[in-house]
Every structure is written in C-alpha cells, then in structure tokens.
Write a protein that holds these residues in place. Sequence first.
Motif, PDB file in Angstrom:
ATOM      1  N   ARG A  62       0.849  -1.192   0.000  1.00 33.15           N
ATOM      2  CA  ARG A  62       0.000   0.000   0.000  1.00 33.15           C
ATOM      3  C   ARG A  62       0.884   1.241   0.000  1.00 33.15           C
ATOM      4  N   SER A  63       0.291   2.351  -0.357  1.00 35.07           N
ATOM      5  CA  SER A  63       1.015   3.625  -0.333  1.00 35.07           C
ATOM      6  C   SER A  63       1.079   4.134   1.103  1.00 35.07           C
ATOM      7  N   VAL A  64       2.212   4.753   1.449  1.00 35.97           N
ATOM      8  CA  VAL A  64       2.397   5.296   2.798  1.00 35.97           C
ATOM      9  C   VAL A  64       2.944   6.710   2.686  1.00 35.97           C
ATOM     10  N   SER A  65       2.323   7.629   3.408  1.00 39.09           N
ATOM     11  CA  SER A  65       2.785   9.014   3.450  1.00 39.09           C
ATOM     12  C   SER A  65       3.031   9.420   4.889  1.00 39.09           C
ATOM     13  N   LEU A  66       4.047  10.247   5.092  1.00 40.47           N
ATOM     14  CA  LEU A  66       4.310  10.823   6.411  1.00 40.47           C
ATOM     15  C   LEU A  66       3.677  12.201   6.455  1.00 40.47           C
ATOM     16  N   THR A  67       2.986  12.484   7.544  1.00 40.69           N
ATOM     17  CA  THR A  67       2.385  13.802   7.702  1.00 40.69           C
ATOM     18  C   THR A  67       3.315  14.706   8.499  1.00 40.69           C
ATOM     19  N   LYS A  68       3.036  15.971   8.422  1.00 42.80           N
ATOM     20  CA  LYS A  68       3.814  16.970   9.169  1.00 42.80           C
ATOM     21  C   LYS A  68       3.777  16.649  10.667  1.00 42.80           C
ATOM     22  N   GLU A  69       2.603  16.244  11.162  1.00 44.78           N
ATOM     23  CA  GLU A  69       2.439  15.928  12.586  1.00 44.78           C
ATOM     24  C   GLU A  69       3.283  14.731  13.007  1.00 44.78           C
ATOM     25  N   GLN A  70       3.390  13.736  12.147  1.00 41.80           N
ATOM     26  CA  GLN A  70       4.196  12.556  12.468  1.00 41.80           C
ATOM     27  C   GLN A  70       5.673  12.906  12.550  1.00 41.80           C
ATOM     28  N   VAL A  71       6.135  13.755  11.660  1.00 40.98           N
ATOM     29  CA  VAL A  71       7.550  14.136  11.643  1.00 40.98           C
ATOM     30  C   VAL A  71       7.885  14.986  12.864  1.00 40.98           C
ATOM     31  N   GLU A  72       6.966  15.837  13.273  1.00 43.74           N
ATOM     32  CA  GLU A  72       7.211  16.732  14.414  1.00 43.74           C
ATOM     33  C   GLU A  72       7.396  15.992  15.729  1.00 43.74           C
ATOM     34  N   THR A  73       6.921  14.758  15.829  1.00 43.59           N
ATOM     35  CA  THR A  73       7.049  14.006  17.078  1.00 43.59           C
ATOM     36  C   THR A  73       8.459  13.482  17.312  1.00 43.59           C
ATOM     37  N   HIS A  74       9.292  13.511  16.286  1.00 41.97           N
ATOM     38  CA  HIS A  74      10.658  12.995  16.425  1.00 41.97           C
ATOM     39  C   HIS A  74      11.585  14.067  16.990  1.00 41.97           C
ATOM     40  N   PRO A  75      12.593  13.628  17.734  1.00 40.12           N
ATOM     41  CA  PRO A  75      13.537  14.598  18.299  1.00 40.12           C
ATOM     42  C   PRO A  75      14.398  15.251  17.209  1.00 40.12           C
ATOM     43  N   VAL A  76      14.826  16.452  17.479  1.00 34.11           N
ATOM     44  CA  VAL A  76      15.659  17.210  16.546  1.00 34.11           C
ATOM     45  C   VAL A  76      16.944  16.448  16.218  1.00 34.11           C
ATOM     46  N   SER A  77      17.403  15.634  17.136  1.00 28.98           N
ATOM     47  CA  SER A  77      18.637  14.876  16.919  1.00 28.98           C
ATOM     48  C   SER A  77      18.532  13.894  15.749  1.00 28.98           C
ATOM     49  N   MET A  78      17.318  13.615  15.266  1.00 25.27           N
ATOM     50  CA  MET A  78      17.148  12.658  14.167  1.00 25.27           C
ATOM     51  C   MET A  78      17.157  13.324  12.790  1.00 25.27           C
ATOM     52  N   VAL A  79      17.282  14.642  12.730  1.00 27.75           N
ATOM     53  CA  VAL A  79      17.232  15.366  11.454  1.00 27.75           C
ATOM     54  C   VAL A  79      18.286  14.851  10.472  1.00 27.75           C
ATOM     55  N   GLU A  80      19.515  14.718  10.897  1.00 29.41           N
ATOM     56  CA  GLU A  80      20.577  14.241   9.998  1.00 29.41           C
ATOM     57  C   GLU A  80      20.287  12.833   9.507  1.00 29.41           C
ATOM     58  N   GLN A  81      19.804  11.998  10.389  1.00 27.79           N
ATOM     59  CA  GLN A  81      19.471  10.627   9.994  1.00 27.79           C
ATOM     60  C   GLN A  81      18.357  10.642   8.944  1.00 27.79           C
ATOM     61  N   PHE A  82      17.332  11.467   9.142  1.00 26.04           N
ATOM     62  CA  PHE A  82      16.252  11.586   8.171  1.00 26.04           C
ATOM     63  C   PHE A  82      16.760  12.113   6.837  1.00 26.04           C
ATOM     64  N   ARG A  83      17.650  13.069   6.865  1.00 28.73           N
ATOM     65  CA  ARG A  83      18.201  13.625   5.626  1.00 28.73           C
ATOM     66  C   ARG A  83      18.978  12.570   4.849  1.00 28.73           C
ATOM     67  N   LYS A  84      19.744  11.756   5.561  1.00 32.55           N
ATOM     68  CA  LYS A  84      20.503  10.686   4.900  1.00 32.55           C
ATOM     69  C   LYS A  84      19.570   9.691   4.214  1.00 32.55           C
ATOM     70  N   LEU A  85      18.360   9.556   4.745  1.00 31.50           N
ATOM     71  CA  LEU A  85      17.377   8.646   4.166  1.00 31.50           C
ATOM     72  C   LEU A  85      16.554   9.301   3.053  1.00 31.50           C
ATOM     73  N   GLY A  86      16.832  10.585   2.794  1.00 29.74           N
ATOM     74  CA  GLY A  86      16.159  11.263   1.704  1.00 29.74           C
ATOM     75  C   GLY A  86      14.938  12.074   2.090  1.00 29.74           C
ATOM     76  N   LEU A  87      14.636  12.179   3.369  1.00 29.94           N
ATOM     77  CA  LEU A  87      13.497  12.986   3.806  1.00 29.94           C
ATOM     78  C   LEU A  87      13.852  14.470   3.748  1.00 29.94           C
ATOM     79  N   PRO A  88      13.011  15.290   3.132  1.00 31.57           N
ATOM     80  CA  PRO A  88      13.279  16.727   3.060  1.00 31.57           C
ATOM     81  C   PRO A  88      12.856  17.424   4.351  1.00 31.57           C
ATOM     82  N   VAL A  89      13.714  17.386   5.379  1.00 35.46           N
ATOM     83  CA  VAL A  89      13.360  17.953   6.684  1.00 35.46           C
ATOM     84  C   VAL A  89      14.338  19.041   7.111  1.00 35.46           C
TER      85      VAL A  89
END
Length: 124
Positions: A62-89
């Motif tokens: 199935r298709s899966v999308s991340l919402t703004k609210e879901q991303v906001e729940t993660h700690p700021v320390s995960m930004v680099e990890q998300f960027r390495k995975l291709g997330l535009p954060v």
Amino acid sequence: LLQIALGRGPEDEYSDNLHKLSKILSGSVGVLCTNQSASDVEEYFAKLAVEDFARAGAIAPRSVSLTKEQVETHPVSMVEQFRKLGLPVEVKNGRVSFIGGREEWEVCKEGKELSVEQCKILVH
C-alpha cells in the motif's frame, strides 16, 4: 528430540506406527495434532499472515505518506538521519518539519519496489 519422543522403532514407539512418522521428521519441523478436518486446518493456515518489517526489494502492499504531525514528534537529533534517508526535513522553531512547509511526504507507492532507505523510514 521429537523422533525419540515418538519412538525410533516399533519396540520404543509411544503408539502404534508412530515410528514411521519419526523417520520422516528432520530439520526444523513440528507435528500438529488436531480433531479439525484437513480442509479446516489448510484454510486456517492459508488465511494466517504475520506482519513483518518491510524489506528492500519487496513490493509495497500500500502507499504510505508521512504527515507533518508525524515528523514533528521525532527529536531534533534525528534530522541528519532523516536527511541521509532522503526525507526533506529541517529544524524550525525547535521542531522537525518538512522543508518548504509541506504537509506530507510520500514514502512509498503501492505496487512499487521498496528501497533500503524507504524501509528504514517505515521502521521509524
């Protein structure tokens, strides 16, 4: 161990003819004993599905999308990890958010092959 419990020969078997079954048991196997019909058991196992983590190369069910609210729940320390995975954060006002004020980001589309990065995002 199961072979020994059932009996290796006619002289040490638990019940008649169980030694015949024990001869064909090898490796990682088990024995299911039930009073249900064979068709009921086959139907049960045909419907049985165990959810597992996504694996690279698998087809997205199935298709899966991340919402703004879901991303906001993660700690700021995960930004680099998300960027390495291709997330535009980015970090905005001390919270993780999508770049450009996006409301959601599509992780995967139904029927498409999953990449390693997509699978890692789906785990989080």
